[in-house]
Design an enzyme around this catalytic site. Structure first.
Site, PDB file in Angstrom:
ATOM      1  N   CYS A 146     -19.753 -14.987 -43.740  1.00 10.47           N
ATOM      2  CA  CYS A 146     -19.655 -16.392 -43.944  1.00 10.47           C
ATOM      3  C   CYS A 146     -20.246 -17.289 -42.577  1.00 10.47           C
ATOM      4  CB  CYS A 146     -18.312 -16.755 -44.392  1.00 10.47           C
ATOM      5  SG  CYS A 146     -17.073 -16.086 -43.244  1.00 10.47           S
ATOM      6  N   SER A 195     -13.827  -8.507 -56.006  1.00 11.66           N
ATOM      7  CA  SER A 195     -15.125  -8.961 -56.512  1.00 11.66           C
ATOM      8  C   SER A 195     -15.671  -7.939 -57.287  1.00 11.66           C
ATOM      9  CB  SER A 195     -16.145  -9.095 -55.368  1.00 11.66           C
ATOM     10  OG  SER A 195     -17.464  -9.182 -55.815  1.00 11.66           O
ATOM     11  N   GLU A 253     -11.556 -20.708 -48.816  1.00  9.28           N
ATOM     12  CA  GLU A 253     -12.388 -20.313 -47.519  1.00  9.28           C
ATOM     13  C   GLU A 253     -13.795 -20.068 -48.208  1.00  9.28           C
ATOM     14  OE1 GLU A 253     -12.473 -19.884 -44.256  1.00  9.28           O
ATOM     15  OE2 GLU A 253     -10.333 -20.853 -43.986  1.00  9.28           O
TER      16      GLU A 253
HETATM   17  P1  NAD Z   1     -17.822 -15.654 -55.277  1.00 11.78           P
HETATM   18  O1  NAD Z   1     -17.310 -17.097 -55.114  1.00 11.78           O
HETATM   19  O2  NAD Z   1     -19.244 -15.774 -56.337  1.00 11.78           O
HETATM   20  O3  NAD Z   1     -16.943 -14.640 -55.743  1.00 11.78           O
HETATM   21  C1  NAD Z   1     -15.574 -14.428 -54.955  1.00 11.78           C
HETATM   22  C2  NAD Z   1     -14.837 -14.107 -56.032  1.00 11.78           C
HETATM   23  O4  NAD Z   1     -14.703 -15.221 -57.043  1.00 11.78           O
HETATM   24  C3  NAD Z   1     -15.120 -12.923 -56.619  1.00 11.78           C
HETATM   25  O5  NAD Z   1     -13.842 -12.168 -57.027  1.00 11.78           O
HETATM   26  C4  NAD Z   1     -15.130 -13.593 -58.424  1.00 11.78           C
HETATM   27  O6  NAD Z   1     -15.352 -12.709 -59.322  1.00 11.78           O
HETATM   28  C5  NAD Z   1     -14.685 -14.585 -58.278  1.00 11.78           C
HETATM   29  N1  NAD Z   1     -15.074 -15.702 -59.267  1.00 11.78           N
HETATM   30  C6  NAD Z   1     -16.506 -15.961 -59.389  1.00 11.78           C
HETATM   31  N2  NAD Z   1     -16.511 -16.918 -60.233  1.00 11.78           N
HETATM   32  C7  NAD Z   1     -15.095 -17.502 -60.501  1.00 11.78           C
HETATM   33  C8  NAD Z   1     -14.574 -18.772 -61.328  1.00 11.78           C
HETATM   34  N3  NAD Z   1     -15.320 -19.520 -61.740  1.00 11.78           N
HETATM   35  N4  NAD Z   1     -13.122 -18.617 -61.240  1.00 11.78           N
HETATM   36  C9  NAD Z   1     -12.340 -17.897 -60.564  1.00 11.78           C
HETATM   37  N5  NAD Z   1     -13.021 -16.729 -59.738  1.00 11.78           N
HETATM   38  C10 NAD Z   1     -14.377 -16.524 -59.633  1.00 11.78           C
HETATM   39  O7  NAD Z   1     -18.278 -15.295 -53.996  1.00 11.78           O
HETATM   40  P2  NAD Z   1     -19.129 -13.929 -53.137  1.00 11.78           P
HETATM   41  O8  NAD Z   1     -20.502 -14.174 -53.811  1.00 11.78           O
HETATM   42  O9  NAD Z   1     -18.295 -12.765 -53.912  1.00 11.78           O
HETATM   43  O10 NAD Z   1     -18.960 -14.074 -51.815  1.00 11.78           O
HETATM   44  C11 NAD Z   1     -19.881 -14.802 -50.850  1.00 11.78           C
HETATM   45  C12 NAD Z   1     -19.520 -16.199 -50.618  1.00 11.78           C
HETATM   46  O11 NAD Z   1     -18.305 -15.936 -49.824  1.00 11.78           O
HETATM   47  C13 NAD Z   1     -20.554 -16.721 -49.637  1.00 11.78           C
HETATM   48  O12 NAD Z   1     -20.529 -18.234 -50.057  1.00 11.78           O
HETATM   49  C14 NAD Z   1     -19.613 -16.499 -48.233  1.00 11.78           C
HETATM   50  O13 NAD Z   1     -20.010 -17.624 -47.337  1.00 11.78           O
HETATM   51  C15 NAD Z   1     -17.945 -16.821 -48.531  1.00 11.78           C
HETATM   52  N6  NAD Z   1     -17.166 -16.282 -47.893  1.00 11.78           N
HETATM   53  C16 NAD Z   1     -16.520 -17.038 -47.028  1.00 11.78           C
HETATM   54  C17 NAD Z   1     -15.847 -16.577 -45.889  1.00 11.78           C
HETATM   55  C18 NAD Z   1     -14.808 -17.586 -45.236  1.00 11.78           C
HETATM   56  O14 NAD Z   1     -13.990 -17.329 -44.561  1.00 11.78           O
HETATM   57  N7  NAD Z   1     -15.154 -18.891 -45.319  1.00 11.78           N
HETATM   58  C19 NAD Z   1     -15.406 -15.358 -45.836  1.00 11.78           C
HETATM   59  C20 NAD Z   1     -16.385 -14.266 -46.694  1.00 11.78           C
HETATM   60  C21 NAD Z   1     -17.157 -15.037 -47.531  1.00 11.78           C
END
Ligand code: NAD
Length: 464
Positions: free
Chosen positions: A276, A172, A242
């Protein structure tokens, strides 16, 4: 101040526009990181593609040895990793060390399970041999979030690498230095190119999801997961998602309200609500609602939390609280932005909530406990089930029949009865609806990282 670099085809480099991570404790800069360009993304994927066949041809026991050595290196780097994680995303250092220990444990589990992960023979014609074999899928992109950055990355990368894939990690943009330190610790234990890392935000992640990889494994928000699934549908890669949750906590009549309040506080406020499977909405039976709310307010006042990840996220969390109040919710404690630097936000309890409020309907990912009072257990169950998410749910009840009904009726990957967190090692679930698809953790993640091939082997007529 950390200066983050990319690891591409075995070489560290720092191309792309530079951004700064502002720490959430005091608002001071923590790390500078570059954003990998589409050209760098393509170079990392090409490097991984070139390195993967030799790695796949390495004996599974030798791959397991490499992962075991990498796990020990991460364990030895716990202090620096925990300090950096805490500085970047706010988790107290002791908790950060605990989540790194979980990551080390996961790497070690995959080292053991990986070399046992095999196919089977089939009962075919005796003149032939019929097999189902597991093969690595090729190049795995691991796109990860900031809320538990080491443990989540260790899971995806450990499972991908031990099964003979090459991996490209995209941590991230809120925790790039933690991702960079983790990669620096892991990578020397694998041949060059087998593990790469790209720093950057959404555009870098999107370029990686669109690239010529075989698997895109994403842990993060639902909106991002959907964009990644669409990209994978275009390229033919397998998408493993996830994603977000909006987990309900149901509190039945007959439950001790003080204990229910402890469970609710732990579920809603741990890691400042940035888990999450945090409790995102609470349905409490009217019989116990008043005593429960009074006890929850006390728990909230005593609950110690770190700051939220950053000011942007704090505004989003506070926006949901303001929206709920506009629609008739009452704040019993918290709900105000404190004076001073950093991204602090207090544990907050809201009552008189309804399902239409954003704080109940969608994921808040902050230390907010919105409480909905219901007339019956059945009402709680049907309202809890009506959700665009399907990650997990908790039920507190003294009734065995209600417990049985609940676990069958709730349409979520995980159901917990009478404990807000917990579960046996090795439990892995399929998230449903907007919460994702596939097994993102547990022994079954090894299945996701491999493709099954059926082999039928017969001798030719007259052969020898
Ligand atoms: P996010 O999806 O914004 O970011 C996660 C990753 O995706 C980052 O590395 C980001 O740079 C990348 N990303 C963002 N936009 C993208 C795109 N268009 N294409 C490809 N990659 C992209 O999520 P976040 O804010 O970093 O994390 C919080 C979220 O993660 C919450 O919704 C939480 O519930 C979820 N989460 C889920 C689990 C699970 O096991 N289900 C575990 C931890 C966190």
């Amino acid at each position: 101040m950390h200066i983050v670099e990319h690891l591409i085809a075995g070489r560290w480099s720092a191309g792309g526009d530079v951004s700064t991570v502002i720490g959430p404790h005091a608002g001071a800069p923590v790390a500078n990181f570059p954003a990998a360009t589409p050209h760098e993304v393509a170079a990392a994927v090409a490097g991984a593609r070139a390195a993967q066949p030799d790695w796949a041809a390495t004996a599974p026991a030798a791959r397991a040895d490499a992962l075991r050595a990498a796990a020990t290196a991460v364990e030895q780097a716990t202090g620096e990793l925990a300090r950096t994680m805490s500085a970047e995303m706010g988790k107290p250092e002791a908790e950060a060390a605990g989540s790194i220990a979980a990551g080390v444990g996961t790497l070690r589990q995959y080292a053991e399970l990986g070399q046992l992960h095999a196919g089977r023979t089939l009962a075919g014609d005796l003149g032939a041999t019929d097999l189902m074999v597991r093969e690595p899928r090729g190049v795995v992109a691991a796109i990860t979030p900031w809320n538990d950055p080491v443990a989540i990355s260790c899971g995806l990368l450990g499972a991908a690498l031990v099964t003979g894939n090459a991996a490209v990690s995209k941590p991230s943009e809120r925790t790039p230095a933690t991702g960079w330190l983790l990669t620096r610790t892991l990578a020397p234990h694998f041949p060059p190119g087998v593990l790469s890392m790209l720093a950057g935000g959404a555009p870098t992640g999107a370029a990686l999801a669109e690239s010529a990889v075989d698997v895109v494994a994403h842990v993060g928000s639902t909106a991002t997961g959907r964009a990644i699934a669409a990209a994978a549908a275009r390229t033919g890669a397998k998408a493993l998602l996830e994603n977000g949750g909006c987990d309900p906590l149901i509190i039945d009549t007959g439950v001790d309200p003080a204990w229910a309040a402890q469970q609710a506080a732990l579920g809603a406020f741990a890691n400042a609500g940035q888990i999450c499977v945090a409790v995102e909405r609470i349905y409490v039976h009217a019989d116990v609602a008043e005593e429960f709310l009074a006890a929850l307010v006390k728990e909230a006042a005593a609950f110690e939390i770190g700051p939220l990840v950053d000011l942007r996220h704090r505004s989003a969390v506070h926006g949901q609280v303001v929206d709920a109040v506009d629609r008739g919710a009452r704040i019993l404690t918290g709900g105000t932005i404190p004076e001073g630097p950093g991204a602090w936000y207090p544990p907050t309890v809201l009552t008189d909530c309804t399902d239409e409020m954003r704080v109940v309907e969608t994921e808040t990912f902050g230390p907010v406990a919105p409480v909905v009072t219901v007339a019956s257990f059945d009402e709680a169950l049907s309202r809890a089930t009506r959700s665009p998410y399907g990650l997990a749910a908790t039920v507190l009840t003294p009734s065995m029949s209600n417990a049985h009904r609940a676990w069958r009726q709730l349409e979520t990957g995980t159901v917990k009865i009478n404990a807000v967190f917990g579960g046996a090692p090795g439990g892995a679930a399929h998230p449903r609806r907007g919460s994702g698809q596939g097994f993102g953790y547990g022994p079954e993640l090894l299945d996701e990282m491999t493709a099954t091939k059926v082999v039928h082997l017969e001798s030719p007529p007259g052969g020898w």
